[in-house]
Design an enzyme around this catalytic site. Structure first.
Site, PDB file in Angstrom:
ATOM      1  N   HIS A  92     -41.328  69.680 -31.386  1.00 18.60           N
ATOM      2  CA  HIS A  92     -41.804  68.378 -31.865  1.00 18.60           C
ATOM      3  C   HIS A  92     -42.198  68.504 -33.333  1.00 18.60           C
ATOM      4  O   HIS A  92     -42.264  69.610 -33.886  1.00 18.60           O
ATOM      5  CB  HIS A  92     -42.964  67.860 -31.014  1.00 18.60           C
ATOM      6  CG  HIS A  92     -44.209  68.688 -31.070  1.00 18.60           C
ATOM      7  ND1 HIS A  92     -44.284  69.963 -30.555  1.00 18.60           N
ATOM      8  CD2 HIS A  92     -45.442  68.413 -31.576  1.00 18.60           C
ATOM      9  CE1 HIS A  92     -45.503  70.435 -30.725  1.00 18.60           C
ATOM     10  NE2 HIS A  92     -46.221  69.531 -31.361  1.00 18.60           N
ATOM     11  N   HIS A  94     -44.873  68.211 -35.230  1.00 13.90           N
ATOM     12  CA  HIS A  94     -46.201  68.509 -35.742  1.00 13.90           C
ATOM     13  C   HIS A  94     -46.089  69.770 -36.593  1.00 13.90           C
ATOM     14  O   HIS A  94     -45.339  70.690 -36.272  1.00 13.90           O
ATOM     15  CB  HIS A  94     -47.202  68.693 -34.611  1.00 13.90           C
ATOM     16  CG  HIS A  94     -47.761  67.405 -34.087  1.00 13.90           C
ATOM     17  ND1 HIS A  94     -48.411  67.291 -32.866  1.00 13.90           N
ATOM     18  CD2 HIS A  94     -47.761  66.145 -34.626  1.00 13.90           C
ATOM     19  CE1 HIS A  94     -48.791  66.039 -32.681  1.00 13.90           C
ATOM     20  NE2 HIS A  94     -48.400  65.325 -33.717  1.00 13.90           N
ATOM     21  N   ASP A  96     -47.722  72.462 -37.158  1.00 17.25           N
ATOM     22  CA  ASP A  96     -47.912  73.828 -36.647  1.00 17.25           C
ATOM     23  C   ASP A  96     -46.747  74.286 -35.790  1.00 17.25           C
ATOM     24  O   ASP A  96     -46.809  75.375 -35.191  1.00 17.25           O
ATOM     25  CB  ASP A  96     -49.231  73.929 -35.876  1.00 17.25           C
ATOM     26  CG  ASP A  96     -49.333  72.947 -34.718  1.00 17.25           C
ATOM     27  OD1 ASP A  96     -48.879  71.807 -34.872  1.00 17.25           O
ATOM     28  OD2 ASP A  96     -49.886  73.324 -33.654  1.00 17.25           O
ATOM     29  N   HIS A  97     -45.690  73.486 -35.757  1.00 15.32           N
ATOM     30  CA  HIS A  97     -44.471  73.866 -35.037  1.00 15.32           C
ATOM     31  C   HIS A  97     -43.220  73.815 -35.916  1.00 15.32           C
ATOM     32  O   HIS A  97     -42.172  74.301 -35.493  1.00 15.32           O
ATOM     33  CB  HIS A  97     -44.270  72.967 -33.820  1.00 15.32           C
ATOM     34  CG  HIS A  97     -45.337  73.130 -32.787  1.00 15.32           C
ATOM     35  ND1 HIS A  97     -45.177  73.892 -31.652  1.00 15.32           N
ATOM     36  CD2 HIS A  97     -46.612  72.663 -32.751  1.00 15.32           C
ATOM     37  CE1 HIS A  97     -46.298  73.866 -30.944  1.00 15.32           C
ATOM     38  NE2 HIS A  97     -47.185  73.131 -31.591  1.00 15.32           N
ATOM     39  N   HIS A 172     -46.605  64.479 -25.103  1.00 12.01           N
ATOM     40  CA  HIS A 172     -47.574  64.761 -26.157  1.00 12.01           C
ATOM     41  C   HIS A 172     -47.831  63.459 -26.916  1.00 12.01           C
ATOM     42  O   HIS A 172     -47.393  62.384 -26.490  1.00 12.01           O
ATOM     43  CB  HIS A 172     -47.021  65.864 -27.068  1.00 12.01           C
ATOM     44  CG  HIS A 172     -48.041  66.498 -27.959  1.00 12.01           C
ATOM     45  ND1 HIS A 172     -49.308  66.809 -27.540  1.00 12.01           N
ATOM     46  CD2 HIS A 172     -47.972  66.879 -29.262  1.00 12.01           C
ATOM     47  CE1 HIS A 172     -49.965  67.369 -28.537  1.00 12.01           C
ATOM     48  NE2 HIS A 172     -49.183  67.421 -29.591  1.00 12.01           N
ATOM     49  N   ASP A 242     -47.475  72.148 -26.199  1.00 19.33           N
ATOM     50  CA  ASP A 242     -48.014  70.848 -26.599  1.00 19.33           C
ATOM     51  C   ASP A 242     -47.634  69.735 -25.620  1.00 19.33           C
ATOM     52  O   ASP A 242     -46.716  68.954 -25.848  1.00 19.33           O
ATOM     53  CB  ASP A 242     -47.569  70.489 -28.016  1.00 19.33           C
ATOM     54  CG  ASP A 242     -48.288  71.320 -29.057  1.00 19.33           C
ATOM     55  OD1 ASP A 242     -48.414  72.538 -28.831  1.00 19.33           O
ATOM     56  OD2 ASP A 242     -48.717  70.765 -30.075  1.00 19.33           O
ATOM     57  N   HIS A 300     -50.948  78.989 -27.693  1.00 19.84           N
ATOM     58  CA  HIS A 300     -51.365  77.780 -28.413  1.00 19.84           C
ATOM     59  C   HIS A 300     -52.878  77.601 -28.312  1.00 19.84           C
ATOM     60  O   HIS A 300     -53.391  76.525 -28.024  1.00 19.84           O
ATOM     61  CB  HIS A 300     -50.626  76.543 -27.888  1.00 19.84           C
ATOM     62  CG  HIS A 300     -50.632  75.395 -28.857  1.00 19.84           C
ATOM     63  ND1 HIS A 300     -51.564  74.387 -28.818  1.00 19.84           N
ATOM     64  CD2 HIS A 300     -49.817  75.102 -29.891  1.00 19.84           C
ATOM     65  CE1 HIS A 300     -51.332  73.509 -29.775  1.00 19.84           C
ATOM     66  NE2 HIS A 300     -50.270  73.934 -30.454  1.00 19.84           N
TER      67      HIS A 300
END
Length: 333
Positions: A92, A94, A96-97, A172, A242, A300
């Site tokens: 996805h 975001h 941090d990914h 999410h 997530d 995570h």
């Protein structure tokens, strides 16, 4: 007898069976299927963990799952050449990914990559990253091919001769999916004693492994089941990051050998997990239990937990065969 040799810079382990009067070696390769954690932290950077990223190595094909900041350095620390990645899967959009993806593409170009890079992810992946590629790498020497994944469907999205990758629908705050890496069924093993007893020529071995019977010179037929032993069961790895607690995904994960599932919070932050669409360690374990998974790897982690053994203990109360993710951890599937 077991021997170790090095080919193309890669260590391989072989079991050698001799037949035809011990003059011709017959090789059975122990195929590699490994998962290495490059990052298992959540949104806020810490000194303990990198953002989300894993490497899946299947028979020396490298697949990157998520690509947070610091992924390039993590790859180097784990001795993975940055141009070895065959494919990238993004769960996805975001940061941090995926914040490390543009830097990885730029570095691959500097290192002389020419092979296409295939990137799978949600529908907004290409509209976000293609303008960055056009701006920062206007003379890119390789093609970046974006593949849109339907994050609401469990469906095959990638396939080669040994592997199928499926999308796993997650829930999410934005479009998000997980990925299931499933090995294709392997061929059975031919019995050594059958080779010797019936004087089976080398050129017939693959036919027998594919299911054929063997005809002797006198015309009698030896049935296939008398010539082979079953192959090892196909292996599988699932990556679920997530998502709010989503028990129905257990159906997609049935019997998975290794399940990585986010466990951002412990029970003390259950309401926070629900608010931000995350899962607790106990809930991750409940999914592993319902899916009859072999092993659970949780990650995570929220930065609020100085001692992540609290998360481990809560998960192990439900699913004892649970491990804590950590940077550099490599597991054989």
């Amino acid at each position: 007898m077991t021997r170790i040799f090095r080919a193309n810079g890669c260590l391989k382990i072989l079991k050698i069976l001799d037949f035809f009067d011990n003059s011709i070696p017959y090789y059975i390769y122990m195929e590699k299927f490994q998962v290495t954690v490059l990052g298992c932290g959540s949104a806020l950077p810490t000194m303990r963990h990198n953002g989300s990223a894993h490497i899946v190595n299947i028979r020396e094909k490298y697949f990157l799952v998520d690509c947070a900041e610091g992924t390039q350095l993590a790859l180097r620390r784990n001795h993975v050449h940055l141009n070895r990645m065959q494919t990238v899967f993004i769960t996805h959009m975001h940061g941090d990914h995926c914040f490390g993806l543009m830097g990885l593409i730029s570095t691959q170009n500097l290192l002389g990559r020419t092979a296409p890079l295939h990137i799978y992810g949600p529908a907004d992946l290409e509209p976000v990253f293609q303008p960055q590629i056009d701006y920062f790498c206007p003379n890119l020497d390789f093609e970046v091919v974006f593949h849109t994944v339907d994050t609401k469907a469990f469906a095959p999205i990638y396939e080669d001769h040994s592997l199928t990758v499926f999308s796993i629908p997650l829930q999410h705050r934005i479009r998000c999916c997980g990925y299931l890496f499933r090995e294709k069924p392997l061929l059975p093993h031919i019995r050594r004693e059958a080779i010797e007893r019936y004087d089976i020529p080398v050129w017939q071995i693959n036919n027998i492994k594919a299911g054929q019977d063997f005809t002797l010179p006198d015309g009698s037929i030896i049935p296939n089941e008398a010539l082979v032993t079953p192959a090892e069961a196909p292996r599988s790895f699932a990556y679920c990051s997530d998502t709010i607690y989503k028990p129905d995904i257990a159906d997609y994960l049935e019997g998975v050998d290794l399940l990585y599932h986010e466990a951002t919070y412990a029970d003390d932050n259950l309401q926070r997990a629900e608010k931000y669409h995350h899962t607790t360690a106990r809930q991750a374990a409940q999914i592993a239990l319902a899916a009859h998974a072999k092993r659970l790897l949780i990650g995570h982690f929220s930065q609020r937990y100085e001692d992540e053994n609290l998360l481990l203990r809560e998960a192990q109360e439900v699913f004892p065969n649970t491990l804590l993710a950590d940077e550099g951890l490599t597991l054989d599937v």
